[in-house]
Enzyme design. Structure first.
Site, PDB file in Angstrom:
ATOM      1  N   ARG A  43       7.182  -0.011   1.798  1.00 28.92           N
ATOM      2  CA  ARG A  43       7.059  -1.128   2.738  1.00 28.92           C
ATOM      3  C   ARG A  43       5.841  -1.996   2.409  1.00 28.92           C
ATOM      4  O   ARG A  43       4.868  -1.508   1.837  1.00 28.92           O
ATOM      5  CB  ARG A  43       6.992  -0.630   4.182  1.00 28.92           C
ATOM      6  CG  ARG A  43       5.932   0.409   4.451  1.00 28.92           C
ATOM      7  CD  ARG A  43       6.411   1.317   5.600  1.00 28.92           C
ATOM      8  NE  ARG A  43       5.373   2.234   6.082  1.00 28.92           N
ATOM      9  CZ  ARG A  43       5.069   3.370   5.477  1.00 28.92           C
ATOM     10  NH1 ARG A  43       5.645   3.713   4.345  1.00 28.92           N
ATOM     11  NH2 ARG A  43       4.147   4.175   5.979  1.00 28.92           N
TER      12      ARG A  43
ATOM     13  N   ASP B 242     -11.231  -0.191  13.835  1.00 29.40           N
ATOM     14  CA  ASP B 242     -11.610  -0.230  12.415  1.00 29.40           C
ATOM     15  C   ASP B 242     -13.096  -0.557  12.249  1.00 29.40           C
ATOM     16  O   ASP B 242     -13.727  -1.125  13.143  1.00 29.40           O
ATOM     17  CB  ASP B 242     -10.775  -1.287  11.685  1.00 29.40           C
ATOM     18  CG  ASP B 242      -9.319  -0.880  11.534  1.00 29.40           C
ATOM     19  OD1 ASP B 242      -9.050   0.329  11.387  1.00 29.40           O
ATOM     20  OD2 ASP B 242      -8.448  -1.779  11.555  1.00 29.40           O
TER      21      ASP B 242
ATOM     22  N   CYS C  20      -3.756 -17.562  15.217  1.00 28.37           N
ATOM     23  CA  CYS C  20      -3.377 -16.643  16.293  1.00 28.37           C
ATOM     24  C   CYS C  20      -3.433 -17.398  17.624  1.00 28.37           C
ATOM     25  O   CYS C  20      -4.152 -18.383  17.743  1.00 28.37           O
ATOM     26  CB  CYS C  20      -4.361 -15.474  16.388  1.00 28.37           C
ATOM     27  SG  CYS C  20      -4.238 -14.304  15.036  1.00 28.37           S
TER      28      CYS C  20
ATOM     29  N   CYS D 100      -9.005 -12.335  18.988  1.00 29.56           N
ATOM     30  CA  CYS D 100      -9.535 -11.090  19.532  1.00 29.56           C
ATOM     31  C   CYS D 100     -10.886 -10.830  18.883  1.00 29.56           C
ATOM     32  O   CYS D 100     -11.013 -10.874  17.654  1.00 29.56           O
ATOM     33  CB  CYS D 100      -8.605  -9.930  19.202  1.00 29.56           C
ATOM     34  SG  CYS D 100      -6.914 -10.175  19.760  1.00 29.56           S
TER      35      CYS D 100
ATOM     36  N   ARG E 100      -9.045  -8.434  11.006  1.00 29.40           N
ATOM     37  CA  ARG E 100      -9.044  -9.506  10.003  1.00 29.40           C
ATOM     38  C   ARG E 100      -9.941 -10.657  10.459  1.00 29.40           C
ATOM     39  O   ARG E 100      -9.669 -11.834  10.180  1.00 29.40           O
ATOM     40  CB  ARG E 100      -7.598  -9.969   9.746  1.00 29.40           C
ATOM     41  CG  ARG E 100      -6.711  -8.774   9.424  1.00 29.40           C
ATOM     42  CD  ARG E 100      -5.555  -9.079   8.514  1.00 29.40           C
ATOM     43  NE  ARG E 100      -4.813  -7.850   8.263  1.00 29.40           N
ATOM     44  CZ  ARG E 100      -3.637  -7.523   8.824  1.00 29.40           C
ATOM     45  NH1 ARG E 100      -3.033  -8.355   9.653  1.00 29.40           N
ATOM     46  NH2 ARG E 100      -3.059  -6.383   8.540  1.00 29.40           N
TER      47      ARG E 100
ATOM     48  N   ARG F 174       0.819  -1.215   0.000  1.00 29.09           N
ATOM     49  CA  ARG F 174       0.000   0.000   0.000  1.00 29.09           C
ATOM     50  C   ARG F 174       0.846   1.255   0.000  1.00 29.09           C
ATOM     51  O   ARG F 174       0.523   2.231  -0.639  1.00 29.09           O
ATOM     52  CB  ARG F 174      -0.926  -0.005   1.220  1.00 29.09           C
ATOM     53  CG  ARG F 174      -1.581   1.333   1.497  1.00 29.09           C
ATOM     54  CD  ARG F 174      -2.731   1.216   2.452  1.00 29.09           C
ATOM     55  NE  ARG F 174      -3.613   0.163   2.036  1.00 29.09           N
ATOM     56  CZ  ARG F 174      -4.316  -0.614   2.866  1.00 29.09           C
ATOM     57  NH1 ARG F 174      -4.229  -0.422   4.169  1.00 29.09           N
ATOM     58  NH2 ARG F 174      -5.090  -1.563   2.409  1.00 29.09           N
ATOM     59  N   TYR F 175       1.932   1.231   0.791  1.00 28.09           N
ATOM     60  CA  TYR F 175       2.772   2.414   0.953  1.00 28.09           C
ATOM     61  C   TYR F 175       3.981   2.294   0.027  1.00 28.09           C
ATOM     62  O   TYR F 175       4.335   1.199  -0.401  1.00 28.09           O
ATOM     63  CB  TYR F 175       3.234   2.521   2.407  1.00 28.09           C
ATOM     64  CG  TYR F 175       2.111   2.698   3.394  1.00 28.09           C
ATOM     65  CD1 TYR F 175       1.472   3.931   3.527  1.00 28.09           C
ATOM     66  CD2 TYR F 175       1.683   1.646   4.204  1.00 28.09           C
ATOM     67  CE1 TYR F 175       0.441   4.104   4.439  1.00 28.09           C
ATOM     68  CE2 TYR F 175       0.656   1.818   5.127  1.00 28.09           C
ATOM     69  CZ  TYR F 175       0.041   3.042   5.239  1.00 28.09           C
ATOM     70  OH  TYR F 175      -0.968   3.210   6.139  1.00 28.09           O
TER      71      TYR F 175
ATOM     72  N   ASP G   2      -6.899   4.115  10.752  1.00 32.75           N
ATOM     73  CA  ASP G   2      -6.562   3.454   9.497  1.00 32.75           C
ATOM     74  C   ASP G   2      -7.758   3.738   8.589  1.00 32.75           C
ATOM     75  O   ASP G   2      -8.847   3.206   8.805  1.00 32.75           O
ATOM     76  CB  ASP G   2      -6.320   1.952   9.711  1.00 32.75           C
ATOM     77  CG  ASP G   2      -5.232   1.414   8.797  1.00 32.75           C
ATOM     78  OD1 ASP G   2      -5.021   2.025   7.722  1.00 32.75           O
ATOM     79  OD2 ASP G   2      -4.599   0.402   9.136  1.00 32.75           O
TER      80      ASP G   2
ATOM     81  N   LYS H 120      -2.891   4.680   7.227  1.00 35.24           N
ATOM     82  CA  LYS H 120      -2.932   5.236   8.580  1.00 35.24           C
ATOM     83  C   LYS H 120      -2.784   6.748   8.545  1.00 35.24           C
ATOM     84  O   LYS H 120      -1.885   7.269   7.888  1.00 35.24           O
ATOM     85  CB  LYS H 120      -1.802   4.640   9.404  1.00 35.24           C
ATOM     86  CG  LYS H 120      -1.941   3.141   9.589  1.00 35.24           C
ATOM     87  CD  LYS H 120      -0.797   2.596  10.429  1.00 35.24           C
ATOM     88  CE  LYS H 120      -0.833   1.094  10.510  1.00 35.24           C
ATOM     89  NZ  LYS H 120      -0.467   0.442   9.236  1.00 35.24           N
TER      90      LYS H 120
ATOM     91  N   CYS I 212     -11.028  -8.095  16.080  1.00 39.49           N
ATOM     92  CA  CYS I 212      -9.966  -8.190  15.065  1.00 39.49           C
ATOM     93  C   CYS I 212     -10.356  -7.562  13.729  1.00 39.49           C
ATOM     94  O   CYS I 212     -11.449  -7.774  13.213  1.00 39.49           O
ATOM     95  CB  CYS I 212      -9.616  -9.660  14.839  1.00 39.49           C
ATOM     96  SG  CYS I 212      -8.294  -9.884  13.633  1.00 39.49           S
TER      97      CYS I 212
END
Ligand SMILES: *Cc1c(COP(=O)(O)O)cnc(C)c1O
Length: 370
Positions: free
Chosen positions: A96, A272, A105, A109, A114, A92-93, A309, A316, A112
């Protein structure tokens, strides 16, 4: 099998066991965990003192996760799939990339980002690793890679090392970062063998995930100490959540405790717009209030960036409390400190090369007198 793998095997992932150990009624959430899996490690279970506490709320499924579509949420609000040039990679950037190492995981969570895929089977395959290496090799502008998922520490050392060493063969890739919630939820995973392996791939950073001061225990302190002793700079990421950490005193305590275990607070995220997570979302003003309560009031090292984000892949955006830069012109800058006191900083004269933009509105004399 290593101890951490045994610990993982003993995790709670079905609602009947949850009912047995914590008294959470199983039937109302039976369908929820079919959609969004649950996992609570034995270590984390020990940290739960009450089924309504800040740790429990992050991992115990609730009926709040099911509700009719709201229209402003999505399965993939950050458009990570749209920004994916090869499977498992998000670019995206400019310089990076983000790599999905596995969908697994240590805990799932409930908030989450995702939520759409974590917990389903899936780990980076050798074929896809080859594609990732080819893509990054061809894109010499990429100098930073972040391992994510899922949690990249869920794969065994041998596989993680295979990925690390494949990427370390790319000369222009300067730094590697691992994003993980493992040290705070499955600390037995942080073995000396693991530390000895990763430190061969420096410069390597780790960003850990912590949301509440109660997550900083003696076990976590030891795990972070081992990582820091392996020369890995540690940062933290925190998600701002209603009823968990939407309180300046709770956040201040968390940030101070992180610094004390050698973890530098990096980001606080506005939650998010993920489907199934709206009960965690706060208003953005809450994050600004928290930053205002930290900046100046405690070590600057303890103050992370507060970011949103942006939906639809906007990336971000760091946001700051209003009103610390009250005025700027050719001659002076007027600033307000954490105690709301006002100070004047005289500027050097502008040179020809300085392009002075018309800055902020002039202060009234009343403002100046405070
Ligand atoms: C967060 C993120 C990064 C890293 O951002 P930094 O601000 O450099 O930490 C990179 N790629 C994607 C897709 C991200 O979401």
């Amino acid at each position: 099998m290593d101890q951490w793998q045994k610990d993982l095997k003993e995790s709670i992932h079905d609602v009947d066991s949850l009912e047995k150990v914590l008294g959470v009624p199983a039937d109302p959430i039976r369908d929820i965990v079919k959609e969004y899996p649950m996992r609570i490690t034995p270590y984390l279970l020990k940290q739960i003192k009450d089924k309504g506490d800040a740790i429990a709320l992050q991992v115990i499924p609730t009926v709040d996760e099911a509700y009719p579509e709201t229209g402003c949420e999505a399965e993939d609000p950050l458009h990570e799939e749209k920004d994916s040039p090869v499977p498992g990679l998000v670019h995206r950037y400019p310089d990076r990339v983000l790599l999905f190492v596995t969908n697994q995981c240590p805990i799932y969570c409930r908030f989450c980002t995702r939520k759409r895929f974590v917990g389903s089977p899936g780990t980076l395959t050798p074929e896809n690793l080859d594609k990732v290496v080819a893509y990054i090799s061809a894109h010499t502008e990429i100098r930073d890679i972040i391992f994510s998922g899922g949690d990249p520490l869920m794969v065994v050392d041998k596989l993680l090392e295979r990925i690390l060493s494949a990427l370390r063969g790319i000369p222009h890739l300067e730094i590697i970062r691992l994003g993980t919630r493992v040290p705070g939820t499955l600390p037995s995973r942080i073995t000396q063998a693991f530390c000895d392996m990763v430190k061969k791939y420096h410069p390597l950073y780790m960003n850990l995930h912590f949301n509440h001061p109660d997550e900083i225990t003696p076990e976590v302190t030891q795990a972070c100490g081992m990582l820091a002793d392996a020369g890995i700079p540690l940062g933290s990421q925190t998600v701002l959540m209603e009823g968990i950490n939407d309180d300046p005193q709770v956040m201040k305590s968390l940030m101070q405790k992180l610094l004390a275990i050698r973890v530098k607070p990096y980001y606080i995220y506005q939650a998010d717009l993920v489907r199934g997570t709206k009960h965690f979302r706060t208003r953005v003003e809450k994050g600004l209030e928290i930053i205002s309560a930290l900046r100046g009031h405690t070590s600057g090292m303890a103050v992370p960036h507060f970011v949103i984000d942006a939906p639809q892949g906007g990336g971000k955006v760091a946001i700051l409390p209003e009103g610390t830069l009250l005025h700027i012109d050719d001659d002076e800058v007027i600033v307000k400190n954490y105690e709301e006191k006002i100070f004047k900083y005289p500027q050097p004269k502008p040179t020809k090369s300085d392009k002075i933009e018309n800055g902020l509105p002039l202060m009234t004399s009343q403002d100046r007198e405070g």
